[in-house]
Write a protein that holds these residues in place. Structure first.
Motif, PDB file in Angstrom:
ATOM      1  N   ASP A   1       0.828  -1.205   0.000  1.00 33.82           N
ATOM      2  CA  ASP A   1       0.000   0.000   0.000  1.00 33.82           C
ATOM      3  C   ASP A   1       0.865   1.258   0.000  1.00 33.82           C
ATOM      4  O   ASP A   1       0.545   2.242  -0.687  1.00 33.82           O
ATOM      5  N   ALA A   2       1.966   1.226   0.740  1.00 28.26           N
ATOM      6  CA  ALA A   2       2.865   2.384   0.765  1.00 28.26           C
ATOM      7  C   ALA A   2       3.524   2.564  -0.597  1.00 28.26           C
ATOM      8  O   ALA A   2       3.721   3.702  -1.051  1.00 28.26           O
ATOM      9  N   ARG A   3       3.861   1.457  -1.259  1.00 29.01           N
ATOM     10  CA  ARG A   3       4.482   1.565  -2.589  1.00 29.01           C
ATOM     11  C   ARG A   3       3.505   2.179  -3.592  1.00 29.01           C
ATOM     12  O   ARG A   3       3.869   3.046  -4.384  1.00 29.01           O
ATOM     13  N   LEU A   4       2.274   1.712  -3.574  1.00 32.14           N
ATOM     14  CA  LEU A   4       1.280   2.256  -4.492  1.00 32.14           C
ATOM     15  C   LEU A   4       1.005   3.728  -4.207  1.00 32.14           C
ATOM     16  O   LEU A   4       0.872   4.539  -5.127  1.00 32.14           O
ATOM     17  N   GLN A   5       0.931   4.069  -2.925  1.00 31.68           N
ATOM     18  CA  GLN A   5       0.674   5.463  -2.575  1.00 31.68           C
ATOM     19  C   GLN A   5       1.850   6.344  -2.963  1.00 31.68           C
ATOM     20  O   GLN A   5       1.669   7.453  -3.485  1.00 31.68           O
ATOM     21  N   LEU A   6       3.070   5.866  -2.721  1.00 30.55           N
ATOM     22  CA  LEU A   6       4.251   6.644  -3.093  1.00 30.55           C
ATOM     23  C   LEU A   6       4.292   6.855  -4.603  1.00 30.55           C
ATOM     24  O   LEU A   6       4.574   7.972  -5.071  1.00 30.55           O
ATOM     25  N   ALA A   7       4.008   5.819  -5.372  1.00 32.85           N
ATOM     26  CA  ALA A   7       4.011   5.963  -6.836  1.00 32.85           C
ATOM     27  C   ALA A   7       2.988   7.002  -7.279  1.00 32.85           C
ATOM     28  O   ALA A   7       3.256   7.822  -8.168  1.00 32.85           O
ATOM     29  N   SER A   8       1.818   6.986  -6.661  1.00 31.69           N
ATOM     30  CA  SER A   8       0.781   7.959  -7.013  1.00 31.69           C
ATOM     31  C   SER A   8       1.240   9.380  -6.704  1.00 31.69           C
ATOM     32  O   SER A   8       1.015  10.307  -7.504  1.00 31.69           O
ATOM     33  N   ILE A   9       1.886   9.567  -5.583  1.00 30.65           N
ATOM     34  CA  ILE A   9       2.380  10.904  -5.221  1.00 30.65           C
ATOM     35  C   ILE A   9       3.469  11.343  -6.195  1.00 30.65           C
ATOM     36  O   ILE A   9       3.503  12.498  -6.644  1.00 30.65           O
ATOM     37  N   LEU A  10       4.374  10.436  -6.528  1.00 28.69           N
ATOM     38  CA  LEU A  10       5.440  10.773  -7.478  1.00 28.69           C
ATOM     39  C   LEU A  10       4.860  11.176  -8.833  1.00 28.69           C
ATOM     40  O   LEU A  10       5.352  12.113  -9.473  1.00 28.69           O
ATOM     41  N   LEU A  11       3.810  10.495  -9.275  1.00 25.47           N
ATOM     42  CA  LEU A  11       3.179  10.866 -10.541  1.00 25.47           C
ATOM     43  C   LEU A  11       2.531  12.242 -10.441  1.00 25.47           C
ATOM     44  O   LEU A  11       2.542  13.009 -11.410  1.00 25.47           O
ATOM     45  N   SER A  12       1.959  12.562  -9.293  1.00 25.50           N
ATOM     46  CA  SER A  12       1.373  13.897  -9.125  1.00 25.50           C
ATOM     47  C   SER A  12       2.443  14.981  -9.179  1.00 25.50           C
ATOM     48  O   SER A  12       2.144  16.142  -9.486  1.00 25.50           O
ATOM     49  N   GLU A  13       3.699  14.595  -8.902  1.00 27.11           N
ATOM     50  CA  GLU A  13       4.832  15.511  -9.014  1.00 27.11           C
ATOM     51  C   GLU A  13       5.480  15.427 -10.404  1.00 27.11           C
ATOM     52  O   GLU A  13       6.545  16.000 -10.622  1.00 27.11           O
ATOM     53  N   HIS A  14       4.847  14.695 -11.320  1.00 28.04           N
ATOM     54  CA  HIS A  14       5.285  14.507 -12.713  1.00 28.04           C
ATOM     55  C   HIS A  14       6.539  13.647 -12.831  1.00 28.04           C
ATOM     56  O   HIS A  14       7.133  13.572 -13.909  1.00 28.04           O
TER      57      HIS A  14
END
Length: 528
Positions: A39-52
Motif C-alpha cells: 500500500d505504501a508503494r502504491l501510494q508513493l508511486a501515485s504521489i510521485l506521478l502527481s509531481e510529474h
C-alpha cells in the motif's frame, strides 16, 4: 520511533490534509523499514506521478511488481498503475503470475480481466470473465463489462445477452441501453422507445446514465426518421455531458501553438542510428479525428498476412513522456513539447518498440491506430525512422457531427459541444498542415470517401506506402475476426458500406453553428 502502522496512518492523514510532500516522506520511511508494504508503494508511486516524476514512479512500481506474495487485488492495482507509466510488459507479467492463484475467485478473475482489457488482450480478458461467471460472480457492472468483451471479440448475440442481463439486474443502466440500441443497427424499432421509457424512472437527472439514455433516444428516433425528436434528445445528452466535462478550446489552441513553436528541430534530417536498420516488427500509425474511419482502415490493414492489428495504443506518448521524465494523464500537455525539444527521441523509439513488439506476433508490421496520435505525428519519424504514418480524413461536417453524436463517456470532452467540436477540428487541421510542411511525404493522406467507394484502389496505395504487396483479401472485412475495442466494433463486422457518408445532412438545419465555424479562414497570418 514511530511504528510502520503509525507512519501509514500519518501518510493517510497528510494526504487528506493536502500535504502530499509530507505523505511522500512518510511512505518513503515505511519502505525503508518494510520494502514489501504494498500500500505504501502504491501510494508513493501515485504521489510521485502527481509531481510529474514518471521514472521514479515507474521504478517504485517495478519493485512492487517483483514482490513474490501479491494477491490478485494487489496484482490488479500494481498492474493498472504500471500501465499508466508505460511498463506494459511488467504489467502483463504481474497479471500472468497472479492468474493461476486467482483461478478459484470470481472477483479476482474479473479484476484481472480489466488489466487484460487495458492491454488490448481481449480473448484473454473474455476467458477470465467467463471463468468469473462460471464461479458465480455477477453484478450489473460485471454484465456490462462482459457484454463489452463479447462485443470486442465479435460475438454480437452474446454481447446483446449480457447487456440484457445487466439491465435485468439494474434497470436504468443507461450505457447498456445505449449499446443495445447500437447493436440493433439502423433498422427502425418502435419498441426501442418503449424500452427507454421503462428505464427512464430509474436514472438520476444529470447522471452519466441519464446522458446515455438521451443518446440512446437519439439513435432510436434517428432510425425512425424523427429528425426533430432525435435532435432534441441529442442536445440534451450532450448538454448533460458538457456540464460534467467542460472543455476549453482556447487551451487547445495554445497547446497547438506550443507544439508548432517547439517542433522546428524535427524538420532536420532523420539521424542515422542503430534502429534505422532494425529488422524487428515496425509500426504503422493510423491517425486522424475520432470517428473518421480509423477502425475501418485498421481492419483492412489487419487482413494483410504481414500485419497485426494492435488497436489503440498509448505507448508512443508514454515513451515520449518517459524520455522527458514528465508525467501527465493526457496524451500531450504544454510542458511536454518543451522537454522533448532536448530529448533523445531515438531512445524514446527504442522504448516504444520494447513495450509494443510483442503485439506483432510473428508478423513484421503492427498497426497502432490511436487517432489522437496526430498530436505527436511530427515526433514519430525522429523516434521511429522505419515507421509508416497514414492519415485518414473524413468530410468535416460528417466527422464533427459523428463526434457530437458518439457518446465517448468521460473521454473526448470537446465532443459534447458543437463550438468545441468545431474548434478541435480546426486545430487538428492546422496541426496536420504543419506536419506536412515540416516533413513532406512522410504522411500518406487517405480520403474516407475514396476508401469506402474504391477500397481496392485505395488499399493498394496504402499498402504501397507501407512497403507491402497488395493482397485482394484485405478489403474483405468479414474474414477479419480480430477483436475490435472501439465504438465501431459492431459497424465493421460486415461489408464496407457508405451509410456514414453525409450522415449530417438530415440535421443540417440544426448545424449552422458548426458549419459557420468550420468555414472560417485558417488561423494565423500564414494560414497556420
Amino acid at each position: 520511533m514511530a511504528s510502520v502502522e503509525q507512519l501509514w496512518s500519518k501518510a493517510q492523514r497528510y494526504l487528506s490534509d493536502g500535504q502530499p510532500i509530507a505523505a511522500r516522506i512518510a511512505c518513503e520511511s515505511i519502505l525503508n523499514r518494510d520494502p514489501a508494504h504494498i500500500d505504501a508503494r502504491l501510494q508513493l508511486a501515485s504521489i510521485l506521478l502527481s509531481e510529474h516524476r514518471m521514472r521514479d514512479a515507474a521504478q517504485c512500481l517495478l519493485h512492487a511488481a517483483e514482490l513474490p506474495a501479491l494477491d490478485a487485488q494487489q496484482a490488479f492495482s500494481v498492474a493498472m498503475a504500471l500501465l499508466r507509466v508505460g511498463e506494459i510488459l511488467a504489467a502483463r507479467d504481474c497479471v500472468e503470475r497472479a492468474t493461476a492463484a486467482a483461478a478459484d475467485s470470481g472477483a479476482a478473475c474479473a479484476a484481472l480481466a480489466r488489466v487484460r482489457q487495458a492491454t488490448g488482450e481481449h480473448p484473454q480478458a473474455l476467458a477470465l470473465l467467463d471463468r468469473a461467471q462460471a464461479l458465480g460472480f455477477d453484478s450489473a457492472e460485471f454484465q456490462y463489462f462482459l457484454g463489452h468483451q463479447r462485443l470486442f471479440n465479435g460475438d454480437i448475440d452474446a454481447a446483446r445477452a449480457a447487456f440484457e442481463s445487466c439491465l435485468r439486474l439494474q434497470p436504468g443502466f443507461g450505457r447498456a441501453v445505449l449499446l443495445l440500441g447500437r447493436l440493433r443497427g439502423h433498422a427502425p424499432e418502435p419498441r426501442a422507445l418503449r424500452e427507454l421509457q421503462h428505464h427512464a424512472p430509474f436514472v438520476d437527472a444529470g447522471s452519466i446514465d441519464d446522458a446515455a439514455l438521451a443518446f440512446a433516444r437519439f439513435h432510436a428516433l434517428d432510425a425512425l426518421g424523427d429528425v426533430a425528436g432525435a435532435w432534441s434528445a441529442l442536445q440534451r445528452g450532450n448538454a448533460i455531458m458538457h456540464a460534467r466535462l467542460p472543455c476549453d478550446p482556447a487551451y487547445e489552441a495554445r497547446l497547438v501553438d506550443r507544439i508548432i513553436a517547439r517542433s522546428a528541430s524535427l524538420a532536420e534530417a532523420v539521424p542515422e542510428h542503430a534502429d534505422a536498420q532494425d529488422a524487428g516488427p515496425q509500426p504503422i500509425f493510423i491517425i486522424g479525428m475520432p470517428r473518421s474511419g480509423t477502425t475501418l482502415l485498421e481492419r483492412i490493414l489487419g487482413n494483410h498476412s504481414q500485419v497485426a492489428a494492435a488497436g489503440e495504443l498509448e505507448d508512443f506518448s508514454r515513451a515520449l513522456r518517459w524520455q522527458a521524465d514528465w508525467h501527465d494523464r493526457y496524451l500531450i500537455d504544454p510542458e511536454l513539447p518543451e522537454r522533448l525539444a532536448q530529448a533523445d527521441l531515438a531512445q524514446a523509439g527504442r522504448r516504444y518498440l520494447a513495450q509494443t513488439r510483442w503485439r506483432a506476433g510473428n508478423r513484421p508490421r503492427f498497426v497502432d491506430k490511436l487517432p489522437m496520435n496526430y498530436f505527436l505525428a511530427g515526433y514519430i519519424p525522429r523516434a521511429l525512422p522505419q515507421a509508416r504514418i497514414v492519415h485518414i480524413q473524413r468530410e468535416p461536417m460528417d466527422v464533427c457531427f459523428s463526434n457530437y453524436k458518439a457518446y465517448f463517456g468521460n473521454d473526448c470532452a470537446y465532443s459534447y459541444d458543437l463550438t468545441a467540436v468545431a474548434a478541435r477540428h480546426r486545430q487538428y487541421q492546422r496541426l496536420m498542415r504543419h506536419w506536412h510542411r515540416l516533413m513532406p511525404g512522410r504522411i500518406l493522406e487517405v480520403s474516407y470517401s475514396r476508401l469506402i467507394h474504391a477500397p481496392q484502389t485505395v488499399a493498394r496505395e496504402i499498402l504501397g506506402h507501407c512497403g507491402l504487396a497488395f493482397e485482394p483479401g484485405c478489403v474483405d472485412l468479414r474474414s477479419n475476426t480480430a477483436p475490435v475495442a472501439t465504438l465501431s466494433a459492431e459497424q465493421v463486422q460486415g461489408d464496407i458500406h457508405d451509410r456514414a457518408e453525409r450522415a449530417s445532412t438530415p440535421y443540417a438545419p440544426y448545424l449552422a453553428t458548426l458549419r459557420e465555424a468550420l468555414a472560417e479562414p485558417p488561423e494565423g497570418p500564414d494560414g497556420n
